[in-house]
Write a protein that holds these residues in place. Sequence first.
Motif, PDB file in Angstrom:
ATOM      1  N   LYS A 108       0.816  -1.225   0.000  1.00 36.73           N
ATOM      2  CA  LYS A 108       0.000   0.000   0.000  1.00 36.73           C
ATOM      3  C   LYS A 108       0.845   1.269   0.000  1.00 36.73           C
ATOM      4  N   TYR A 109       1.828   1.319  -0.901  1.00 39.06           N
ATOM      5  CA  TYR A 109       2.560   2.565  -1.071  1.00 39.06           C
ATOM      6  C   TYR A 109       2.950   2.721  -2.534  1.00 39.06           C
ATOM      7  N   THR A 110       3.272   3.966  -2.908  1.00 39.26           N
ATOM      8  CA  THR A 110       3.556   4.310  -4.301  1.00 39.26           C
ATOM      9  C   THR A 110       4.988   4.797  -4.452  1.00 39.26           C
ATOM     10  N   GLU A 111       5.645   4.361  -5.526  1.00 42.21           N
ATOM     11  CA  GLU A 111       7.010   4.784  -5.831  1.00 42.21           C
ATOM     12  C   GLU A 111       7.015   5.567  -7.135  1.00 42.21           C
ATOM     13  N   ASP A 112       7.726   6.683  -7.141  1.00 47.25           N
ATOM     14  CA  ASP A 112       7.903   7.490  -8.345  1.00 47.25           C
ATOM     15  C   ASP A 112       9.100   6.936  -9.112  1.00 47.25           C
ATOM     16  N   LEU A 113       8.847   6.422 -10.321  1.00 46.49           N
ATOM     17  CA  LEU A 113       9.907   5.808 -11.126  1.00 46.49           C
ATOM     18  C   LEU A 113      10.638   6.811 -11.996  1.00 46.49           C
ATOM     19  N   GLY A 114      10.181   8.062 -12.008  1.00 44.47           N
ATOM     20  CA  GLY A 114      10.853   9.083 -12.799  1.00 44.47           C
ATOM     21  C   GLY A 114      10.102   9.448 -14.056  1.00 44.47           C
ATOM     22  N   ARG A 115      10.655  10.390 -14.782  1.00 46.47           N
ATOM     23  CA  ARG A 115       9.999  10.950 -15.956  1.00 46.47           C
ATOM     24  C   ARG A 115      10.167  10.044 -17.178  1.00 46.47           C
ATOM     25  N   VAL A 116       9.068   9.864 -17.917  1.00 43.05           N
ATOM     26  CA  VAL A 116       9.113   9.112 -19.169  1.00 43.05           C
ATOM     27  C   VAL A 116       8.792   9.989 -20.373  1.00 43.05           C
ATOM     28  N   ASP A 117       8.313  11.206 -20.135  1.00 40.12           N
ATOM     29  CA  ASP A 117       7.902  12.066 -21.236  1.00 40.12           C
ATOM     30  C   ASP A 117       8.050  13.523 -20.824  1.00 40.12           C
ATOM     31  N   ASN A 118       8.545  14.350 -21.748  1.00 37.99           N
ATOM     32  CA  ASN A 118       8.689  15.781 -21.499  1.00 37.99           C
ATOM     33  C   ASN A 118       7.623  16.599 -22.207  1.00 37.99           C
ATOM     34  N   TRP A 119       6.669  15.913 -22.869  1.00 37.45           N
ATOM     35  CA  TRP A 119       5.667  16.628 -23.654  1.00 37.45           C
ATOM     36  C   TRP A 119       4.284  16.163 -23.202  1.00 37.45           C
ATOM     37  N   ASP A 120       3.310  16.261 -24.067  1.00 35.24           N
ATOM     38  CA  ASP A 120       1.952  15.852 -23.723  1.00 35.24           C
ATOM     39  C   ASP A 120       1.891  14.323 -23.672  1.00 35.24           C
ATOM     40  N   ILE A 121       1.650  13.766 -22.512  1.00 30.33           N
ATOM     41  CA  ILE A 121       1.772  12.323 -22.333  1.00 30.33           C
ATOM     42  C   ILE A 121       0.653  11.569 -23.024  1.00 30.33           C
ATOM     43  N   CYS A 122       0.930  10.306 -23.365  1.00 31.82           N
ATOM     44  CA  CYS A 122      -0.090   9.463 -23.978  1.00 31.82           C
ATOM     45  C   CYS A 122      -1.157   9.092 -22.950  1.00 31.82           C
ATOM     46  N   ARG A 123      -2.318   8.720 -23.426  1.00 35.52           N
ATOM     47  CA  ARG A 123      -3.461   8.469 -22.545  1.00 35.52           C
ATOM     48  C   ARG A 123      -3.588   7.018 -22.113  1.00 35.52           C
ATOM     49  N   THR A 124      -2.903   6.106 -22.744  1.00 30.92           N
ATOM     50  CA  THR A 124      -2.978   4.704 -22.342  1.00 30.92           C
ATOM     51  C   THR A 124      -1.594   4.066 -22.356  1.00 30.92           C
ATOM     52  N   ILE A 125      -1.358   3.220 -21.365  1.00 26.31           N
ATOM     53  CA  ILE A 125      -0.140   2.420 -21.283  1.00 26.31           C
ATOM     54  C   ILE A 125      -0.570   0.964 -21.148  1.00 26.31           C
TER      55      ILE A 125
END
Length: 426
Positions: free
Chosen positions: A186-203
């Motif tokens: 029950k905790y969240t980790e920030d893995l870092g940036r994957v995009d510097n622009w308008d991000i995609c809506r689905t992964i």
Amino acid sequence: MSLCVREFLMTGILAAALLAQAQPTVPVKHYRFSEVHKDAQMWSALYVASNGKVYVGLCTHGDAANVYEFDPRTEMMTHLANITVLAGERGKAIWTSGKIHVQMQELDGHVYFGSLSEDNGPPALDASSYRGPHWYRISLKTGQVELLSPINSFWGLLGQAMDPKRRLIYGLAEDGHLYKYFIDQKYTEDLGRVDNWDICRTIFTDDQGNVYGSFPPGRIWKYDPIQDRIFDLEHVRLPLINQSRTMANPMLDRKAQWRIIEWDPVDRAAYGIVGGSNLLIKFDPHNGPEGKVTPLAQMCAPTFRTGDTMNIPYATLAMAISQKERKIYYLPVTAGDFDYGSISAEREARSFLVSYDLKTGQRRDHGLLRAADGRWAFGMGGAKVDREGRLWFVGAFEEPDPKLAAGRMRGKRAYSMGLGRYDPFK
């Protein structure tokens, strides 16, 4: 604007409108969400669970996200939760959780999703008043919606995927960072940036637990959970046919990334729609060192398949794979770039049904969606296929009752949010 140019444009608009009217119609069932909550939008948050029920998250800019449960057996719609109430935001004069913008996933009798704010507060209020997005889950047994834990301090989720074997949920947030939620801890980790622009809506996650997303121009990133590293794939590109570019005003936009994508366990590949062209692609991540992208068919409404490709409306999020038929269903629009009340066209953006047969490679144009009571489907924000092969979709339906209307298409035709169903076997 000169008279001849104006006449030319009006002639083109009229011709396109007549072509749209000439299309066959597809009869669909229509179900209303609420006569109390006037939800105005929907983006992605549609899920058909293992109990056969349909779960939907609706949105309203400046207000609240609501969660609904629909039972196809009884045709009963139930309002489960107002997220602003659940998060303790209601009546606090702060920015609120007005959106659920992610693909939902199921695990151990629960449906999981993350929240989002995005413009959900008057300009007079400081945006930093938003307390941040949270993870939630819906109990399939009781329908209870439970707030789990915070994701970050401000930036909500637009994309979400699950690794059920490792019991992880991944969320792509507005700040371009990828977040990883450990379900049991029950905790969240920030893995870092994957995009510097308008991000995609689905992964999506593949069958090995790798996570993939897209970014312009036509690029793909990958998170490898074993190495715990994010990679930009160097030798794989999405096919782009109408990327916005000009020497005077160079730009990258959502046209140059995928709009919606879904993992297919049968073919061990992902099928998706490129934002600008509505091109259906197959991405096989296991073909070669970085995978292979194959273009399959253009899935926009037929009136846009010839002529200037820059006129193709931006792709919708309403794509689904039918495992029963081994087909892909997609719901593009017939005009403009659909965004409910804000669309960039003078004509109505009606929903059109297109399918692609994965066995034969044949595309089929079914027609315009229209409910039994005559109301048109204007634009859909999500789609899923159940085990019986029925296509479920959510979006804006024509609303003849002004008391129930949630908004208007460019200030004209009134609409309300509705759940639709298309049964290809009937």
